[in-house]
Design a protein around this motif. Sequence first.
Motif, PDB file in Angstrom:
ATOM      1  N   ASN A   1      -7.526  -6.403  -5.774  1.00 29.76           N
ATOM      2  CA  ASN A   1      -8.604  -7.241  -5.231  1.00 29.76           C
ATOM      3  C   ASN A   1      -8.427  -8.715  -5.544  1.00 29.76           C
ATOM      4  O   ASN A   1      -9.397  -9.426  -5.786  1.00 29.76           O
ATOM      5  CB  ASN A   1      -9.969  -6.773  -5.751  1.00 29.76           C
ATOM      6  CG  ASN A   1     -10.354  -5.437  -5.188  1.00 29.76           C
ATOM      7  OD1 ASN A   1     -10.011  -5.113  -4.053  1.00 29.76           O
ATOM      8  ND2 ASN A   1     -11.062  -4.641  -5.974  1.00 29.76           N
TER       9      ASN A   1
ATOM     10  N   ASN B   1      -7.104   1.512  -7.800  1.00 25.68           N
ATOM     11  CA  ASN B   1      -6.354   1.565  -6.551  1.00 25.68           C
ATOM     12  C   ASN B   1      -6.189   0.225  -5.853  1.00 25.68           C
ATOM     13  O   ASN B   1      -5.502   0.149  -4.844  1.00 25.68           O
ATOM     14  CB  ASN B   1      -6.951   2.564  -5.550  1.00 25.68           C
ATOM     15  CG  ASN B   1      -6.887   3.982  -6.057  1.00 25.68           C
ATOM     16  OD1 ASN B   1      -6.136   4.290  -6.963  1.00 25.68           O
ATOM     17  ND2 ASN B   1      -7.689   4.838  -5.480  1.00 25.68           N
ATOM     18  N   SER B   2      -6.817  -0.851  -6.333  1.00 25.36           N
ATOM     19  CA  SER B   2      -6.694  -2.142  -5.671  1.00 25.36           C
ATOM     20  C   SER B   2      -6.826  -3.264  -6.700  1.00 25.36           C
ATOM     21  O   SER B   2      -7.690  -3.219  -7.573  1.00 25.36           O
ATOM     22  CB  SER B   2      -7.778  -2.301  -4.608  1.00 25.36           C
ATOM     23  OG  SER B   2      -7.699  -3.569  -4.028  1.00 25.36           O
TER      24      SER B   2
ATOM     25  N   ARG C   1      -2.946   3.359  -2.518  1.00 24.03           N
ATOM     26  CA  ARG C   1      -3.042   2.594  -3.751  1.00 24.03           C
ATOM     27  C   ARG C   1      -2.133   1.375  -3.644  1.00 24.03           C
ATOM     28  O   ARG C   1      -1.048   1.455  -3.102  1.00 24.03           O
ATOM     29  CB  ARG C   1      -2.607   3.482  -4.922  1.00 24.03           C
ATOM     30  CG  ARG C   1      -2.645   2.804  -6.255  1.00 24.03           C
ATOM     31  CD  ARG C   1      -2.270   3.766  -7.331  1.00 24.03           C
ATOM     32  NE  ARG C   1      -3.451   4.558  -7.652  1.00 24.03           N
ATOM     33  CZ  ARG C   1      -3.486   5.458  -8.603  1.00 24.03           C
ATOM     34  NH1 ARG C   1      -2.420   5.730  -9.291  1.00 24.03           N
ATOM     35  NH2 ARG C   1      -4.584   6.130  -8.859  1.00 24.03           N
ATOM     36  N   GLU C   2      -2.604   0.246  -4.178  1.00 24.57           N
ATOM     37  CA  GLU C   2      -1.776  -0.956  -4.190  1.00 24.57           C
ATOM     38  C   GLU C   2      -0.740  -0.851  -5.298  1.00 24.57           C
ATOM     39  O   GLU C   2      -1.058  -0.505  -6.429  1.00 24.57           O
ATOM     40  CB  GLU C   2      -2.639  -2.204  -4.399  1.00 24.57           C
ATOM     41  CG  GLU C   2      -3.493  -2.538  -3.213  1.00 24.57           C
ATOM     42  CD  GLU C   2      -4.269  -3.817  -3.417  1.00 24.57           C
ATOM     43  OE1 GLU C   2      -4.107  -4.481  -4.456  1.00 24.57           O
ATOM     44  OE2 GLU C   2      -5.056  -4.156  -2.523  1.00 24.57           O
TER      45      GLU C   2
ATOM     46  N   TYR D   1       0.462  -0.748 -10.962  1.00 24.57           N
ATOM     47  CA  TYR D   1      -0.658  -0.451 -10.068  1.00 24.57           C
ATOM     48  C   TYR D   1      -1.912  -0.328 -10.903  1.00 24.57           C
ATOM     49  O   TYR D   1      -1.872  -0.036 -12.093  1.00 24.57           O
ATOM     50  CB  TYR D   1      -0.417   0.811  -9.231  1.00 24.57           C
ATOM     51  CG  TYR D   1      -0.141   2.061 -10.007  1.00 24.57           C
ATOM     52  CD1 TYR D   1      -1.179   2.880 -10.434  1.00 24.57           C
ATOM     53  CD2 TYR D   1       1.159   2.434 -10.315  1.00 24.57           C
ATOM     54  CE1 TYR D   1      -0.931   4.032 -11.157  1.00 24.57           C
ATOM     55  CE2 TYR D   1       1.413   3.591 -11.036  1.00 24.57           C
ATOM     56  CZ  TYR D   1       0.359   4.374 -11.450  1.00 24.57           C
ATOM     57  OH  TYR D   1       0.610   5.514 -12.164  1.00 24.57           O
TER      58      TYR D   1
ATOM     59  N   LEU E   1       0.863  -1.178   0.000  1.00 27.92           N
ATOM     60  CA  LEU E   1       0.000   0.000   0.000  1.00 27.92           C
ATOM     61  C   LEU E   1       0.897   1.224   0.000  1.00 27.92           C
ATOM     62  O   LEU E   1       1.825   1.327   0.805  1.00 27.92           O
ATOM     63  CB  LEU E   1      -0.907   0.013   1.239  1.00 27.92           C
ATOM     64  CG  LEU E   1      -2.111  -0.891   1.182  1.00 27.92           C
ATOM     65  CD1 LEU E   1      -2.850  -0.863   2.505  1.00 27.92           C
ATOM     66  CD2 LEU E   1      -3.037  -0.490   0.061  1.00 27.92           C
TER      67      LEU E   1
END
Length: 186
Positions: A140, A137-138, A64-65, A133, A52
């Motif tokens: 999942n 933002n993810s 953000r991942e 990225y 993160l």
Amino acid sequence: MYIIFRRIIPFFTRAFLVGLFLSFLMTIFDIYYSTKSPSLLCVQVTNIKVWLYDFEEVEDKGLREFAFVTMDIDGDFTSLFTFNTKAIFVSVIVEYETSTHKRNQIMLWSTTIMKNSITRIKSHKTLNKYSLYDITNSFNGVNGTYIIEWNVIPKVGMIKYGRANSNESKFVCAFPMINNNTSINV
């Protein structure tokens, strides 16, 4: 002096037209001649670390991942080199689907092969060269497919695109779900 120019201009005009015609023939011949694909293509992901990260320069200022991928790349591009090949651009991309976007492609790594003598790529424990990225933002935990692609840049003619199509050349791996900092070994 007038007579010299009058004799030289038709000679250079004919030489230019012959060169143009030969370039056209080389392009046509190269289109039909270069339908080969590399004999060996393999990308294998050995480790994925997802962190993160707070991108302060972005307006949304949210977490953000950000992923770091360690991979082994092996490819033999000897069959793609012909008399008309100037360079080959090789890249590793990851493709995945999310609920908001049906097809996401991110380039992880790339190189350019300029010489016919160095056409084998064998790289172990290579990190992604470019940022990884997702726009949402993810990741999942979505499944990513890692694929090798290439572009053959000719001396004369059109750029040709290729992609690993066989299942042995593709590598499917899920992005890990994270709490703060997660790493998976594949």
